[in-house]
Write a protein that holds these residues in place. Sequence first.
Motif, PDB file in Angstrom:
ATOM      1  N   ALA A   1      -6.248  -2.620  -4.252  1.00 58.62           N
ATOM      2  CA  ALA A   1      -6.542  -1.192  -4.394  1.00 58.62           C
ATOM      3  C   ALA A   1      -7.720  -0.896  -3.476  1.00 58.62           C
TER       4      ALA A   1
ATOM      5  N   GLN B   1      -0.909   3.840  -5.535  1.00 55.15           N
ATOM      6  CA  GLN B   1      -1.989   2.866  -5.654  1.00 55.15           C
ATOM      7  C   GLN B   1      -3.213   3.527  -6.301  1.00 55.15           C
TER       8      GLN B   1
ATOM      9  N   CYS C   1       0.835  -1.192   0.000  1.00 55.28           N
ATOM     10  CA  CYS C   1       0.000   0.000   0.000  1.00 55.28           C
ATOM     11  C   CYS C   1       0.873   1.246   0.000  1.00 55.28           C
TER      12      CYS C   1
ATOM     13  N   PRO D   1      -1.157  -7.034  -5.159  1.00 55.01           N
ATOM     14  CA  PRO D   1      -1.548  -5.743  -4.589  1.00 55.01           C
ATOM     15  C   PRO D   1      -3.051  -5.499  -4.674  1.00 55.01           C
TER      16      PRO D   1
END
Length: 156
Positions: A102, A22, A17, A100
Motif C-alpha cells: 500500500a 488499494q 497496484c 500487495p
Amino acid sequence: MQDAHAQQLAYHQRRQCKPGWQDLVQTLFSGILATAEGEDGHQFLRLMGGDLARRHPLPACRTVGELEDNLNRLLAGFDWGEVTLLPGDRSLTLAHIAWPQAPHADQGSWQAAFAAVLEGTYAVWLQAQGGHEQVPLRWQGPEPQHTLMFRYQTGL
C-alpha cells in the motif's frame, strides 16, 4: 542489474497496484486497527481472512508440493504473491513473498494487517486439509526483504 528475487517482487507489485482499491483497503485496514481495542482489530482481520478462504476453498492435496502449488494458484487469482512451504518435524513454515503493498500506508501497520488476513486464510485452508483448529498458525513478525513468515506448529 537486479537479482531475480527483486525482479519478481517488482513484477508483482506492478500488477497489484490498483488505484482506488488499494487506497480503500488500506483505509479499511487502518480504520479497523484504529477503532478496535488491543488485539481485537487483528482478530477481526483474521476472521475476514478465514471467511475469504471458505469462499475460495483449497482442493484436497496429497503432498506438501501439491499443497504449495494449490495455495499459489489461489494466491495468483488474488494477485497476493507466492508462498513457499518449508516442512519441519512438527511444524510447517510458510514464507510468503510479493504480497500487495500500500504505497500511501504506514508500512508497519499495513504489513501487520495484511499478515492478520493471511493468518486467517492460511489457517482455514490448512484445517480443510486435515489440520486441527487447536494448532495455531501465526505470523512470526516483521522480516527483512518483504517476506511474511508464518508458522503452523504442533506442541513439542
